[in-house]
Design an enzyme around this catalytic site. Structure first.
Site, PDB file in Angstrom:
ATOM      1  N   CYS A  76       0.816  -1.211   0.000  1.00 54.02           N
ATOM      2  CA  CYS A  76       0.000   0.000   0.000  1.00 54.02           C
ATOM      3  C   CYS A  76       0.858   1.274   0.000  1.00 54.02           C
ATOM      4  O   CYS A  76       1.498   1.572  -0.987  1.00 54.02           O
ATOM      5  CB  CYS A  76      -0.960  -0.055   1.187  1.00 54.02           C
ATOM      6  SG  CYS A  76      -2.333   1.078   1.026  1.00 54.02           S
ATOM      7  N   HIS A 163      -4.115  -5.302   0.644  1.00 56.24           N
ATOM      8  CA  HIS A 163      -3.529  -5.775   1.906  1.00 56.24           C
ATOM      9  C   HIS A 163      -3.583  -7.296   2.009  1.00 56.24           C
ATOM     10  O   HIS A 163      -4.596  -7.853   2.441  1.00 56.24           O
ATOM     11  CB  HIS A 163      -4.259  -5.133   3.092  1.00 56.24           C
ATOM     12  CG  HIS A 163      -3.950  -3.686   3.240  1.00 56.24           C
ATOM     13  ND1 HIS A 163      -2.868  -3.235   3.955  1.00 56.24           N
ATOM     14  CD2 HIS A 163      -4.552  -2.591   2.728  1.00 56.24           C
ATOM     15  CE1 HIS A 163      -2.828  -1.913   3.890  1.00 56.24           C
ATOM     16  NE2 HIS A 163      -3.835  -1.494   3.150  1.00 56.24           N
ATOM     17  N   GLU A 165      -2.280  -9.113   4.148  1.00 57.31           N
ATOM     18  CA  GLU A 165      -2.272  -9.552   5.549  1.00 57.31           C
ATOM     19  C   GLU A 165      -3.655  -9.576   6.184  1.00 57.31           C
ATOM     20  O   GLU A 165      -3.852 -10.157   7.247  1.00 57.31           O
ATOM     21  CB  GLU A 165      -1.337  -8.640   6.366  1.00 57.31           C
ATOM     22  CG  GLU A 165      -1.832  -7.213   6.606  1.00 57.31           C
ATOM     23  CD  GLU A 165      -1.564  -6.243   5.442  1.00 57.31           C
ATOM     24  OE1 GLU A 165      -1.358  -6.717   4.315  1.00 57.31           O
ATOM     25  OE2 GLU A 165      -1.597  -5.021   5.667  1.00 57.31           O
TER      26      GLU A 165
END
Ligand code: XMP
Length: 503
Positions: A76, A163, A165
């Site tokens: 990001c 993202h 994660e």
């Protein structure tokens, strides 16, 4: 030992990145960007640069000396920073994307091995890359943005604007594993439970002589920290369990029995009176916390000083606390108020065996050390105990009432199989009286609120969708069996804007 560095630029997800890497077997530590050493240490084969609350033009720089040295995944903000500072372009604030998006893989990259075309990725960005640096090429887009992911071989860099994660990214763990194993070449399969022997040896070395004390709370973290220390120094370890009088029904007995079962020597310190005396007449929540903390230190210190030659204080501090209190870059969202503030006040060296572990890893250590499953799955319980769940004054009578109501709720959750499906559940005693009927007369009684939440770390929470029957059964039990209660309500607020505890 192999290690991944996660460089924090202030993303709310930085902890998650490290946790996900460890879940796929690569040991990861978080470093704030301003503490990054000039050179990667041996064993570090890759680096992940986190997102940030800042925008690419204003935020902190990526460490240029690291770019191109070893494989890097820039997430990001970091992906945008690289684009903005190496000849690409980023527009700020115009095409904010938040929520799920469809990943369109445009180039077969090892990052996407085993990742489905069109799968969901999670977006949370206000800036967008509109041009890549010379030498970088796109490997994925979404319907909204052309450069959802890019590769820049010369810099050994992969940039992603989504993202991986976050659990909403369907193939997030797969992509992280691809990066770690295919690009960085990590081969180890790290597991927290394999570190126990090394932890014990380190503890032995850290406490070569003298005695150590540990305040046990009945929670997983202090129990596992204590067990490790006990394994390391045996008889020189002294566990202390303070009964504040603010515990739940049957808690003292259950906790002491569990300690006996796992063979941990723990001394009970009964201090109900001191706590109740300090809380008499106090209704302000912060003042309650202050007083409880104060009495706790006093009681604990007296007990610890009665043991000759105490030199160490063992605490169950875990990684999120460490990162939040020191290393974090983001503006603090929440300041946590753990009871006591023991370390600053006591003249003992602080020993924190779990400071590099996440909660779920602590549970795995606990399992390996023989802590019973029922104990490991207990809901979290705040240090100041029922005092934060009795709004208004804490009196022996109100404690009795709340304890009974809470016990009915928890017992019903166990009976219906819901206890393990909620993250935390409890009853709260409200400071209002409400009208009811007793026989032919109007009678004023008290109100109990039930709270049951789903969460992963307590930072955010959703109300648990308890079935109506479970709520009804709990209510009936409380109304029939707990004198003084005439009304029961269920709290449907999420956190934010509410908190989990009512205080
Ligand atoms: P809040 O109410 O802040 O709670 O949403 C988040 C989580 O933290 C627990 N909590 C505490 N835990 N000492 C603790 O050890 C405390 O003083 C404390 N206050 C809140 C709360 O139960 C929830 O799990």
């Amino acid at each position: 030992m192999e290690k991944l560095l996660v460089v924090d630029f202030g993303s709310q997800y930085t902890l998650l990145i490290a946790r996900r890497a460890r879940e796929v077997g690569v040991y990861a530590e978080i470093v704030p960007y301003y503490k990054l050493p000039p050179e990667p240490e041996p064993g570090v084969k890759g680096v992940i640069f986190s997102g940030s609350y800042a925008s690419a033009s204003e935020g902190p720089p990526l460490p240029e000396g690291w770019l191109g040295r070893l494989p890097a995944l820039a997430i990001c903000y970091s992906a945008q920073w690289v684009a903005a500072h190496y000849g690409g372009a980023v527009i700020e604030g115009e095409r904010r994307e938040y929520g799920p998006a469809k990943l369109l893989i445009t180039d077969s990259s090892p990052l996407f091995a085993g990742v489905a075309q069109g799968s969901t990725v999670w977006m949370s960005h206000a800036d967008t890359i509109t041009a890549l640096p010379a030498g970088a090429h796109p490997i994925a887009a979404t319907e909204n943005i052309p450069y959802a992911a890019y590769e820049w071989p010369e810099k050994k860099l992969i940039g992603v604007q989504f993202h991986p994660e976050v659990s909403h990214t369907a193939y997030g763990p797969q992509m992280l594993e691809n990066f770690l194993r295919r690009y960085c070449g990590y081969t180890a399969h790290w597991r927290p439970e394999d570190t126990i022997e090394a932890l014990v040896q380190d503890l032995r070395a850290a406490m070569p002589e003298g005695q150590a004390v540990c305040a046990l709370s009945g929670g997983v973290d202090s129990t596992v920290a204590a067990l490790l220390a006990y394994k390391a120094i045996g008889e020189r370890f002294h566990g202390l369990f303070v009964d504040t009088g603010l515990l739940r029904k049957g808690e003292r007995e259950a906790v002491l029995q569990a300690y006996a079962q796992i063979g941990l020597p723990v001394q009970l310190i009964q201090a109900e009176e001191a706590f109740l005396k300090a809380l008499k007449g106090i209704t302000d929540p912060e003042e309650k916390r202050r007083r409880i903390g104060h009495v706790f230190i006093e009681v604990f210190e007296r007990a610890a000083r009665s043991i000759p030659d105490v030199r160490y204080l063992i605490q169950g501090t875990i990684y999120p606390d460490v990162v939040e209190s020191g290393a974090s870059v983001a503006p603090t969202i929440k300041s946590h108020h753990n009871v006591g503030g023991l370390p600053e006040q006591l003249p003992f060296a602080l020993v924190e065996p779990l400071r590099l572990f996440f909660k779920d890893e602590v549970r795995r250590l606990g399992q390996k050390l023989g802590v019973p499953e029922s104990f490991l799955q207990r809901h979290p319980f705040p240090g100041p105990g029922l005092a934060v769940r009795i709004l208004g004054e804490v009196t022996p009578e109100r404690l009795r009432t709340l304890r009974e109501a809470d016990a009915r709720f928890i017992e019903t959750l166990h009976e219906t199989g819901w206890y393990d499906r909620v993250w935390q559940a409890f009853a709260v005693l409200l400071p209002v009286s409400t009208v009811g009927v007793a026989g032919d007369n109007r009678a004023y009684g008290q109100v109990v609120a039930l709270r049951a939440v789903l969460s992963t770390d307590g930072m955010t929470a959703e109300p648990s969708p308890l079935p109506y029957e479970v709520l009804l059964r709990t209510t009936q039990k409380i109304l029939q069996e707990v004198p003084g209660i005439t009304r029961v309500v269920y709290d449907l607020a999420s956190k934010p804007p509410a908190t989990i505890e009512w205080e």
